[in-house]
Write an enzyme that holds these catalytic residues in place. Structure first.
Site, PDB file in Angstrom:
ATOM      1  N   SER A   1       0.818  -1.220   0.000  1.00 40.61           N
ATOM      2  CA  SER A   1       0.000   0.000   0.000  1.00 40.61           C
ATOM      3  C   SER A   1       0.849   1.266   0.000  1.00 40.61           C
ATOM      4  O   SER A   1       1.683   1.468   0.887  1.00 40.61           O
ATOM      5  CB  SER A   1      -0.888   0.051   1.248  1.00 40.61           C
ATOM      6  OG  SER A   1      -1.869  -0.938   1.171  1.00 40.61           O
TER       7      SER A   1
ATOM      8  N   HIS B   1      -2.896   0.352  -4.643  1.00 41.60           N
ATOM      9  CA  HIS B   1      -2.307  -0.842  -5.266  1.00 41.60           C
ATOM     10  C   HIS B   1      -2.516  -0.738  -6.771  1.00 41.60           C
ATOM     11  O   HIS B   1      -3.630  -0.916  -7.260  1.00 41.60           O
ATOM     12  CB  HIS B   1      -2.962  -2.122  -4.729  1.00 41.60           C
ATOM     13  CG  HIS B   1      -2.551  -2.454  -3.331  1.00 41.60           C
ATOM     14  ND1 HIS B   1      -1.620  -3.409  -3.032  1.00 41.60           N
ATOM     15  CD2 HIS B   1      -2.917  -1.908  -2.151  1.00 41.60           C
ATOM     16  CE1 HIS B   1      -1.439  -3.466  -1.724  1.00 41.60           C
ATOM     17  NE2 HIS B   1      -2.224  -2.560  -1.168  1.00 41.60           N
TER      18      HIS B   1
ATOM     19  N   HIS C   1      -5.272  -9.478  -1.514  1.00 39.53           N
ATOM     20  CA  HIS C   1      -5.414  -9.871  -0.109  1.00 39.53           C
ATOM     21  C   HIS C   1      -6.595 -10.837   0.001  1.00 39.53           C
ATOM     22  O   HIS C   1      -7.543 -10.749  -0.771  1.00 39.53           O
ATOM     23  CB  HIS C   1      -5.727  -8.640   0.758  1.00 39.53           C
ATOM     24  CG  HIS C   1      -4.759  -7.509   0.596  1.00 39.53           C
ATOM     25  ND1 HIS C   1      -4.834  -6.615  -0.436  1.00 39.53           N
ATOM     26  CD2 HIS C   1      -3.687  -7.147   1.353  1.00 39.53           C
ATOM     27  CE1 HIS C   1      -3.841  -5.736  -0.314  1.00 39.53           C
ATOM     28  NE2 HIS C   1      -3.132  -6.036   0.747  1.00 39.53           N
TER      29      HIS C   1
ATOM     30  N   TYR D   1      -8.910 -10.690   2.103  1.00 42.07           N
ATOM     31  CA  TYR D   1     -10.156  -9.979   2.404  1.00 42.07           C
ATOM     32  C   TYR D   1     -10.854  -9.460   1.147  1.00 42.07           C
ATOM     33  O   TYR D   1     -12.014  -9.064   1.187  1.00 42.07           O
ATOM     34  CB  TYR D   1      -9.936  -8.848   3.431  1.00 42.07           C
ATOM     35  CG  TYR D   1      -9.006  -7.733   2.988  1.00 42.07           C
ATOM     36  CD1 TYR D   1      -9.373  -6.825   2.015  1.00 42.07           C
ATOM     37  CD2 TYR D   1      -7.762  -7.581   3.587  1.00 42.07           C
ATOM     38  CE1 TYR D   1      -8.522  -5.807   1.613  1.00 42.07           C
ATOM     39  CE2 TYR D   1      -6.902  -6.575   3.204  1.00 42.07           C
ATOM     40  CZ  TYR D   1      -7.287  -5.698   2.211  1.00 42.07           C
ATOM     41  OH  TYR D   1      -6.444  -4.698   1.820  1.00 42.07           O
ATOM     42  N   GLU D   2     -10.125  -9.459   0.013  1.00 48.86           N
ATOM     43  CA  GLU D   2     -10.772  -9.067  -1.242  1.00 48.86           C
ATOM     44  C   GLU D   2     -11.581 -10.231  -1.822  1.00 48.86           C
ATOM     45  O   GLU D   2     -12.284 -10.056  -2.815  1.00 48.86           O
ATOM     46  CB  GLU D   2      -9.718  -8.623  -2.264  1.00 48.86           C
ATOM     47  CG  GLU D   2      -8.978  -7.361  -1.853  1.00 48.86           C
ATOM     48  CD  GLU D   2      -7.851  -7.037  -2.819  1.00 48.86           C
ATOM     49  OE1 GLU D   2      -8.128  -6.454  -3.878  1.00 48.86           O
ATOM     50  OE2 GLU D   2      -6.692  -7.378  -2.511  1.00 48.86           O
TER      51      GLU D   2
ATOM     52  N   ALA E   1       2.586  -2.243   4.241  1.00 50.94           N
ATOM     53  CA  ALA E   1       2.277  -1.199   5.211  1.00 50.94           C
ATOM     54  C   ALA E   1       1.847  -1.916   6.480  1.00 50.94           C
ATOM     55  O   ALA E   1       1.153  -2.936   6.415  1.00 50.94           O
ATOM     56  CB  ALA E   1       1.144  -0.322   4.691  1.00 50.94           C
TER      57      ALA E   1
ATOM     58  N   MET F   1      -2.016  -7.049   7.070  1.00 48.54           N
ATOM     59  CA  MET F   1      -3.025  -7.955   6.492  1.00 48.54           C
ATOM     60  C   MET F   1      -2.500  -8.687   5.259  1.00 48.54           C
ATOM     61  O   MET F   1      -3.292  -9.145   4.432  1.00 48.54           O
ATOM     62  CB  MET F   1      -4.272  -7.149   6.100  1.00 48.54           C
ATOM     63  CG  MET F   1      -4.848  -6.289   7.200  1.00 48.54           C
ATOM     64  SD  MET F   1      -6.182  -5.252   6.571  1.00 48.54           S
ATOM     65  CE  MET F   1      -6.372  -4.089   7.926  1.00 48.54           C
ATOM     66  N   SER F   2      -1.190  -8.777   5.129  1.00 47.23           N
ATOM     67  CA  SER F   2      -0.658  -9.353   3.883  1.00 47.23           C
ATOM     68  C   SER F   2       0.637 -10.111   4.145  1.00 47.23           C
ATOM     69  O   SER F   2       0.925 -10.514   5.269  1.00 47.23           O
ATOM     70  CB  SER F   2      -0.396  -8.227   2.883  1.00 47.23           C
ATOM     71  OG  SER F   2       0.666  -7.399   3.353  1.00 47.23           O
TER      72      SER F   2
ATOM     73  N   ASN G   1       1.375   3.669  10.947  1.00 50.26           N
ATOM     74  CA  ASN G   1       0.604   4.131  12.114  1.00 50.26           C
ATOM     75  C   ASN G   1       1.018   3.344  13.343  1.00 50.26           C
ATOM     76  O   ASN G   1       1.621   2.269  13.229  1.00 50.26           O
ATOM     77  CB  ASN G   1      -0.901   3.913  11.880  1.00 50.26           C
ATOM     78  CG  ASN G   1      -1.220   2.470  11.533  1.00 50.26           C
ATOM     79  OD1 ASN G   1      -1.069   2.054  10.375  1.00 50.26           O
ATOM     80  ND2 ASN G   1      -1.632   1.689  12.512  1.00 50.26           N
TER      81      ASN G   1
ATOM     82  N   HIS H   1      -7.512   4.137   6.092  1.00 53.86           N
ATOM     83  CA  HIS H   1      -6.700   3.691   4.956  1.00 53.86           C
ATOM     84  C   HIS H   1      -5.969   4.896   4.337  1.00 53.86           C
ATOM     85  O   HIS H   1      -4.847   4.757   3.836  1.00 53.86           O
ATOM     86  CB  HIS H   1      -7.596   3.011   3.917  1.00 53.86           C
ATOM     87  CG  HIS H   1      -6.843   2.464   2.741  1.00 53.86           C
ATOM     88  ND1 HIS H   1      -5.785   1.577   2.867  1.00 53.86           N
ATOM     89  CD2 HIS H   1      -6.989   2.672   1.405  1.00 53.86           C
ATOM     90  CE1 HIS H   1      -5.321   1.270   1.666  1.00 53.86           C
ATOM     91  NE2 HIS H   1      -6.017   1.926   0.762  1.00 53.86           N
TER      92      HIS H   1
HETATM   93  N1  HPA Z   1      -3.260  -3.004  11.177  1.00 53.10           N
HETATM   94  C1  HPA Z   1      -3.372  -3.848  10.123  1.00 53.10           C
HETATM   95  N2  HPA Z   1      -2.924  -3.561   8.918  1.00 53.10           N
HETATM   96  C2  HPA Z   1      -2.329  -2.376   8.754  1.00 53.10           C
HETATM   97  C3  HPA Z   1      -2.178  -1.454   9.796  1.00 53.10           C
HETATM   98  C4  HPA Z   1      -2.668  -1.799  11.085  1.00 53.10           C
HETATM   99  O1  HPA Z   1      -2.566  -1.032  12.064  1.00 53.10           O
HETATM  100  N3  HPA Z   1      -1.547  -0.358   9.275  1.00 53.10           N
HETATM  101  C5  HPA Z   1      -1.327  -0.631   7.957  1.00 53.10           C
HETATM  102  N4  HPA Z   1      -1.791  -1.844   7.633  1.00 53.10           N
END
Ligand code: HPA
Length: 271
Positions: free
Chosen positions: A29, A60, A82, A84-85, A112, A210-211, A234, A246
């Site tokens: 991302s 993406h 991913h 989740y898609e 990310a 998540m990846s 973050n 996001h």
């Molecule tokens: N959690 C899950 N996936 C993420 C995060 C997060 O805090 N930041 C960027 N991708």
């Protein structure tokens, strides 16, 4: 399943004959831009490649780029899919095995991620030393394809020690701060709850996303050497007052992309 990767490989080779990438890159991302620095680039939209699926997530790009990075022949997946898609294991296997069939030896993954450490906030990079798969899923479920690897295999050194040492040296020489730690992959698509983050911290997790983990599993199965770096976008849920979005991931991903680019450039010099 083998056929999909072979078909993709044949199609890609026709677009850039006599090109054998040594390095595979997966850009997460907000990190897609790194691929624009490939020289003599051939860009192919995923939608044109048999067995590849157009990504649905903003940030993406959904293109495969072949070209030279610091003189090193490379194939770059700009954007990943991913779970989740709603994609299935075949798609993940096809992407990674296509890189292997094209000739890649090393897979450099980026993503990310949220940090579980106050002293590693947004904008930092974290080299992944190991992972925990909390996705409740595994891309190798189903019949094993012996053409790519054995049914059972070890994950002791999933993240190649020699490549990690190279990356650490590169970061030191460039005077870039490179944190190190354990990445936990969750399914998403929502961010975690603060309680989940507290639980993950107790389990020794340093960053969450998540990846990456499904790709690493498929890559190790077929013998690709793996190195991976998270762009911290973050602090994880509950660690500061603002809600996670996001948009923030993309913004901080883009900022981290500049440092990531330097790191990847330095890394290619050492290959
Ligand atoms: N959690 C899950 N996936 C993420 C995060 C997060 O805090 N930041 C960027 N991708």
């Amino acid at each position: 399943m083998t056929e999909a990767a072979f078909n993709a490989k044949t199609f890609i080779q026709k677009q850039k004959p006599n090109f054998t990438p040594k390095l595979g890159l997966i850009l997460g991302s907000g990190l897609s831009e790194i691929a624009t620095s490939l020289e003599d680039a051939t860009v192919i939209p995923y939608g044109d490649i048999p067995g590849f699926i157009q990504t649905t997530i903003s940030g993406h790009a959904g293109v495969l780029t072949l070209g030279y990075l610091n003189g090193v022949p490379a194939v770059c997946l700009q954007g990943r899919i991913h779970y989740y898609e709603g994609f299935n294991n075949e798609t993940v296997k096809t992407y990674i095995r296509t890189l292997k069939l094209l000739g890649a030896e090393i897979l450099f993954l980026t993503n990310a991620a949220g940090s579980l450490h106050q002293d590693v906030p947004a904008g930092n990079l974290m080299m992944i030393t190991d992972h925990i798969n909390f996705q409740g899923h595994n891309p190798l479920i189903g019949p094993n394809d012996e053409a790519f690897g054995p049914r059972f295999f070890g994950m002791e050194e999933a993240y190649d020690l020699e490549l990690r040492e190279l990356l650490t040296t590169v970061a030191k020489n460039l005077e870039l701060h490179l944190a190190q730690g354990i990445y936990a992959a969750l399914l998403g698509p929502m961010f975690e709850t603060p309680a989940e983050i507290r639980a993950l911290r107790l389990l020794g997790v340093d960053a969450v996303g998540m990846s990456t983990v499904p790709e690493v599993i498929v890559a190790r199965h077929c013998g690709l050497r793996v190195v991976a770096v998270s762009a911290i976008t973050n602090l994880a849920a509950g660690m500061n007052k603002e809600a996670l979005t996001h948009e923030d991931t993309l913004l901080h991903g883009q900022k981290a992309a500049k440092i990531m680019q330097k790191l990847i450039f330095g890394f290619t010099k050492g290959l």
